[in-house]
Write a protein that holds these residues in place. Structure first.
Motif, PDB file in Angstrom:
ATOM      1  N   ASN A   1     -22.781 -27.311   7.555  1.00 58.76           N
ATOM      2  CA  ASN A   1     -21.999 -28.163   7.423  1.00 58.76           C
ATOM      3  C   ASN A   1     -22.016 -28.875   6.258  1.00 58.76           C
ATOM      4  OD1 ASN A   1     -20.502 -28.131   9.932  1.00 58.76           O
ATOM      5  ND2 ASN A   1     -22.070 -29.564  11.183  1.00 58.76           N
TER       6      ASN A   1
ATOM      7  N   LYS B   1     -20.247 -27.524   3.593  1.00 61.43           N
ATOM      8  CA  LYS B   1     -18.898 -27.348   3.768  1.00 61.43           C
ATOM      9  C   LYS B   1     -18.270 -28.679   3.209  1.00 61.43           C
ATOM     10  CE  LYS B   1     -18.423 -25.933   8.025  1.00 61.43           C
ATOM     11  NZ  LYS B   1     -18.012 -25.691   9.559  1.00 61.43           N
TER      12      LYS B   1
ATOM     13  N   ASP C   1     -26.818 -34.899   2.217  1.00 61.83           N
ATOM     14  CA  ASP C   1     -25.817 -34.506   1.331  1.00 61.83           C
ATOM     15  C   ASP C   1     -25.254 -35.722   0.585  1.00 61.83           C
ATOM     16  OD1 ASP C   1     -23.484 -35.235   2.491  1.00 61.83           O
ATOM     17  OD2 ASP C   1     -23.900 -33.450   3.860  1.00 61.83           O
TER      18      ASP C   1
ATOM     19  N   TYR D   1     -15.075 -32.456  18.788  1.00 61.90           N
ATOM     20  CA  TYR D   1     -14.699 -33.443  17.920  1.00 61.90           C
ATOM     21  C   TYR D   1     -14.839 -33.130  16.409  1.00 61.90           C
ATOM     22  CZ  TYR D   1     -14.039 -38.226  16.312  1.00 61.90           C
ATOM     23  OH  TYR D   1     -13.414 -39.329  15.900  1.00 61.90           O
ATOM     24  N   GLN D   2     -13.602 -33.610  15.608  1.00 63.68           N
ATOM     25  CA  GLN D   2     -13.325 -33.048  14.245  1.00 63.68           C
ATOM     26  C   GLN D   2     -13.029 -34.427  13.631  1.00 63.68           C
ATOM     27  OE1 GLN D   2     -11.515 -29.509  14.977  1.00 63.68           O
ATOM     28  NE2 GLN D   2     -12.791 -28.421  13.280  1.00 63.68           N
ATOM     29  N   VAL D   3     -13.807 -34.971  12.581  1.00 64.06           N
ATOM     30  CA  VAL D   3     -13.368 -36.063  11.941  1.00 64.06           C
ATOM     31  C   VAL D   3     -11.989 -36.104  11.622  1.00 64.06           C
ATOM     32  CG1 VAL D   3     -13.732 -37.613   9.789  1.00 64.06           C
ATOM     33  CG2 VAL D   3     -15.695 -36.770  11.311  1.00 64.06           C
TER      34      VAL D   3
ATOM     35  N   ARG E   1      -9.309 -31.835   6.965  1.00 64.56           N
ATOM     36  CA  ARG E   1     -10.106 -31.948   5.669  1.00 64.56           C
ATOM     37  C   ARG E   1     -11.058 -30.749   5.824  1.00 64.56           C
ATOM     38  NH1 ARG E   1     -14.572 -36.696   6.471  1.00 64.56           N
ATOM     39  NH2 ARG E   1     -15.815 -35.493   7.911  1.00 64.56           N
TER      40      ARG E   1
ATOM     41  N   THR F   1     -14.668 -25.712  14.459  1.00 63.32           N
ATOM     42  CA  THR F   1     -14.205 -25.500  15.731  1.00 63.32           C
ATOM     43  C   THR F   1     -14.552 -26.997  16.464  1.00 63.32           C
ATOM     44  OG1 THR F   1     -16.538 -24.703  16.312  1.00 63.32           O
ATOM     45  CG2 THR F   1     -14.608 -23.098  16.114  1.00 63.32           C
ATOM     46  N   GLY F   2     -15.339 -27.712  15.820  1.00 65.18           N
ATOM     47  CA  GLY F   2     -15.629 -29.200  16.556  1.00 65.18           C
ATOM     48  C   GLY F   2     -16.782 -28.646  17.525  1.00 65.18           C
TER      49      GLY F   2
ATOM     50  N   LEU G   1     -21.777 -29.146  16.234  1.00 63.52           N
ATOM     51  CA  LEU G   1     -22.802 -30.256  16.412  1.00 63.52           C
ATOM     52  C   LEU G   1     -23.017 -30.370  17.813  1.00 63.52           C
ATOM     53  CD1 LEU G   1     -21.615 -32.829  13.596  1.00 63.52           C
ATOM     54  CD2 LEU G   1     -23.919 -31.531  13.733  1.00 63.52           C
TER      55      LEU G   1
ATOM     56  N   SER H   1     -23.893 -37.995   3.804  1.00 64.68           N
ATOM     57  CA  SER H   1     -24.367 -38.135   5.031  1.00 64.68           C
ATOM     58  C   SER H   1     -25.700 -37.461   5.216  1.00 64.68           C
ATOM     59  CB  SER H   1     -23.520 -37.322   6.029  1.00 64.68           C
ATOM     60  OG  SER H   1     -21.959 -36.756   5.698  1.00 64.68           O
TER      61      SER H   1
HETATM   62  P1  ADP Z   1     -17.033 -28.308  12.790  1.00 63.02           P
HETATM   63  O1  ADP Z   1     -16.843 -26.956  13.165  1.00 63.02           O
HETATM   64  O2  ADP Z   1     -15.891 -28.832  12.688  1.00 63.02           O
HETATM   65  O3  ADP Z   1     -17.928 -28.332  11.468  1.00 63.02           O
HETATM   66  P2  ADP Z   1     -18.990 -29.890  13.837  1.00 63.02           P
HETATM   67  O4  ADP Z   1     -19.426 -30.255  15.210  1.00 63.02           O
HETATM   68  O5  ADP Z   1     -19.972 -28.939  13.229  1.00 63.02           O
HETATM   69  O6  ADP Z   1     -17.672 -28.868  14.075  1.00 63.02           O
HETATM   70  O7  ADP Z   1     -18.825 -30.978  13.107  1.00 63.02           O
HETATM   71  C1  ADP Z   1     -18.023 -32.055  13.498  1.00 63.02           C
HETATM   72  C2  ADP Z   1     -17.391 -32.914  12.757  1.00 63.02           C
HETATM   73  O8  ADP Z   1     -18.183 -33.486  11.955  1.00 63.02           O
HETATM   74  C3  ADP Z   1     -16.768 -32.105  11.539  1.00 63.02           C
HETATM   75  O9  ADP Z   1     -15.435 -31.777  11.835  1.00 63.02           O
HETATM   76  C4  ADP Z   1     -16.999 -32.892  10.200  1.00 63.02           C
HETATM   77  O10 ADP Z   1     -15.792 -33.708   9.983  1.00 63.02           O
HETATM   78  C5  ADP Z   1     -18.029 -33.741  10.562  1.00 63.02           C
HETATM   79  N1  ADP Z   1     -19.206 -33.414   9.742  1.00 63.02           N
HETATM   80  C6  ADP Z   1     -20.257 -32.601   9.948  1.00 63.02           C
HETATM   81  N2  ADP Z   1     -21.266 -32.569   9.252  1.00 63.02           N
HETATM   82  C7  ADP Z   1     -20.643 -33.081   8.001  1.00 63.02           C
HETATM   83  C8  ADP Z   1     -21.443 -33.433   7.001  1.00 63.02           C
HETATM   84  N3  ADP Z   1     -22.557 -33.079   6.387  1.00 63.02           N
HETATM   85  N4  ADP Z   1     -20.599 -34.432   6.164  1.00 63.02           N
HETATM   86  C9  ADP Z   1     -19.486 -34.887   6.545  1.00 63.02           C
HETATM   87  N5  ADP Z   1     -18.946 -34.604   7.606  1.00 63.02           N
HETATM   88  C10 ADP Z   1     -19.499 -33.926   8.602  1.00 63.02           C
END
Ligand code: ADP
Length: 494
Positions: A389, A392, A417, A435-437, A441, A447-448, A451, A476
């Motif tokens: 993550n 990414k 990071d 949930y995806q921010v 982006r 897949t959200g 986490l 983050s």
């Molecule tokens: P995804 O498969 O979309 O990564 P996650 O559950 O792993 O799903 O993450 C959910 C959301 O959290 C992501 O869509 C992303 O926007 C945000 N996110 C996760 N890790 C980070 C990070 N290190 N920095 C910024 N945003 C993050």
């Protein structure tokens, strides 16, 4: 059995038990306590008064007067006594030898010894009787025993017979032996009625009370039952919390349960909406690109096929992750929990992912840590999710710092990071499923679920996960805390 019947039954049992206890107490009381002889002395005194008064009246009326002189008077009295079931004796005094015994137990000439009764309270003999009683002597009260040891209570009257002989007239009654049988024989029939009446009244009162109380208890419960049946997700009505505390507790418990059920329902609906939506996007593009290839409309069929391949892979990933998540939540995913070195796992994963990181600097500060207990593969999944993550969401040239440290009786993994960061408003929702921010982006669409899975695994190990971010492009920091049995024993040994 319904509530009312139960109450009625319990009242009946209580009433019956009470009656039985009272009866037993009464019987024991009667059995132990002898009846007071006073009543017998009193009866004898009254009898003596009445018979002597008759005697005097008869004597005054004429011919009898003569008869009253001499022993005939005793015969008269004896007849009177025998008629009324009282034993009469005549004694020669002061020798205390029997002249006559109406029962014939004592023969003339037998001597009779008695025991004087201590303090007998009886009405005083009326004055006119004093004529017949020499020297106004008080009557003698006492007890004597028959040869067959039967005890008798008596009143003795010293008579003036106009001869020089001193005579004692005795009226006697057998001493009341108030045994259980005698008492029941005497009182049984008269006692039975009030006892049965009390029982009947008790039962009536019990029925009435059972009715009233069961109404006050059953009514709120019935209301709850009715209200519970009416609860449905559309109108968000609650069961009314009224009545006694216990009933209120039931109502509150039902309301809590209702809230949980509604929350689960909502979550399920959201879930289905999310899944459908997230499945639909790749499916639509697969359909579109494959259609284009079939129609020969695709400018670059290889590129179209690549997109189809990627979307299919994403669908595959999603299904796998969803299955994992469901199993984790149901506790169906078996975990092989063994002692683990978190730092070692982190080093291996960081090493592997550094290839993907390209121009992002990955630093790992992972000194040996106390052991944690966990599933190695699942722990590797947690570390992989967090580091990938970070990769990414961090632009090329950025830095990712990975650390392990001891904190608060456990071991911590910190993945920090300096990438695109997470807006403060999004932070609380980041661990939710799907949930995806910002779905657009990031270089590759996720897949959200990552986490959500990470959090489930951490929680299944008794740990916790948290995130901080200073805001957009401020990077983050994800922190995972896991308990260490070694640290726990060390702290409790201290
Ligand atoms: P995804 O498969 O979309 O990564 P996650 O559950 O792993 O799903 O993450 C959910 C959301 O959290 C992501 O869509 C992303 O926007 C945000 N996110 C996760 N890790 C980070 C990070 N290190 N920095 C910024 N945003 C993050």
């Amino acid at each position: 059995m319904n509530l009312r019947a139960r109450l009625l039954l319990s009242y009946i049992v209580v009433i019956m038990a009470t009656l039985v206890i009272i009866s037993i107490a009464l019987i024991l009381f009667l059995n132990v306590r002898p009846a007071p002889p006073q009543q017998t002395y009193r009866d004898l005194t009254t009898f003596a008064q009445v018979s002597l008064r008759n005697l005097v009246t008869n004597a005054r009326s004429g011919p009898l007067r003569r008869q009253l002189q001499g022993d005939e008077v005793f015969q008269y009295i004896t007849e009177l006594a025998t008629d009324s079931g009282v034993r009469a004796l005549l004694l020669n005094m002061p020798e205390q030898t029997v002249l006559y015994d109406s029962t014939g137990t004592y023969q003339p000439g037998d001597s009779l010894t008695w025991t004087a009764a201590p303090e007998v309270e009886v009405p005083e003999l009326p004055g006119f009787l004093q004529n017949l009683i020499r020297n106004r002597l008080d009557p003698v009260y006492g007890t004597f025993l028959d040869p067959d040891t039967e005890e008798w209570l008596f009143i003795g009257l010293d008579l003036n017979t106009q001869t020089d002989e001193e005579r004692l007239l005795i009226f006697a009654e057998s001493a009341p032996t108030q045994t259980l049988r005698a008492a029941l024989g005497q009182l049984g029939s008269s006692l039975a009625r009030p006892v049965f009446q009390a029982a009947a009244i008790g039962l009536l009162v019990a029925a009435l009370m059972a009715y009233v109380i069961s109404r006050t208890i059953a009514h709120p419960l019935q209301e709850i039952a009715a209200a519970t049946r009416q609860v449905n997700p559309e109108d968000r009505s609650k069961v009314p919390v009224t009545g006694p505390p216990e009933v209120r507790a039931v109502a509150e418990a039902i309301n809590d349960m209702r809230d949980e059920v509604l929350a689960t329902q909502t979550a399920q609906q959201d879930f289905i909406v999310n899944v459908s939506h997230d499945l639909k996007t790749p499916l639509t593009s697969i359909q579109g690109y494959s259609q284009a290839i079939m129609d020969g409309a695709a400018n670059d069929p290889v590129k179209a096929a690549t997109i189809i391949h990627e979307e299919a892979a994403r669908l595959n990933r999603m299904v796998t992750e969803l299955t994992d998540l469901t199993r984790l939540q149901n506790g169906q995913l078996s975990m092989q929990k063994v002692p683990l070195q978190l730092s070692q796992i982190v080093e291996v994963v960081a090493q592997r992912l550094s290839i993907v990181a390209k121009d992002i600097t990955l630093t790992a500060d992972t000194p040996p840590m106390p052991e944690i207990i966990g599933d190695g593969d699942r722990m590797a999944q947690v570390v992989t999710n967090l580091i990938s993550n970070a990769i990414k969401h961090t632009p090329q040239g950025g830095t990712i710092r990975i650390r392990t440290q001891v904190n608060n009786g456990g071991v911590e993994l910190i993945v920090q990071d300096n990438g695109i960061g997470i807006p403060a408003a999004e932070l609380p929702r980041i661990f939710e499923r799907f949930y995806q921010v910002d779905k657009t982006r990031g270089p590759r669409r996720g897949t959200g679920l990552g986490l959500a899975i990470t959090q489930e695994i951490v929680q299944a190990h008794g740990g916790s996960i948290s995130v901080t971010s200073a805001g957009k492009n401020q990077g983050s920091t994800f922190t995972v805390w896991l308990p260490s049995p070694q640290l726990k024993t060390a702290s409790s040994a201290r």
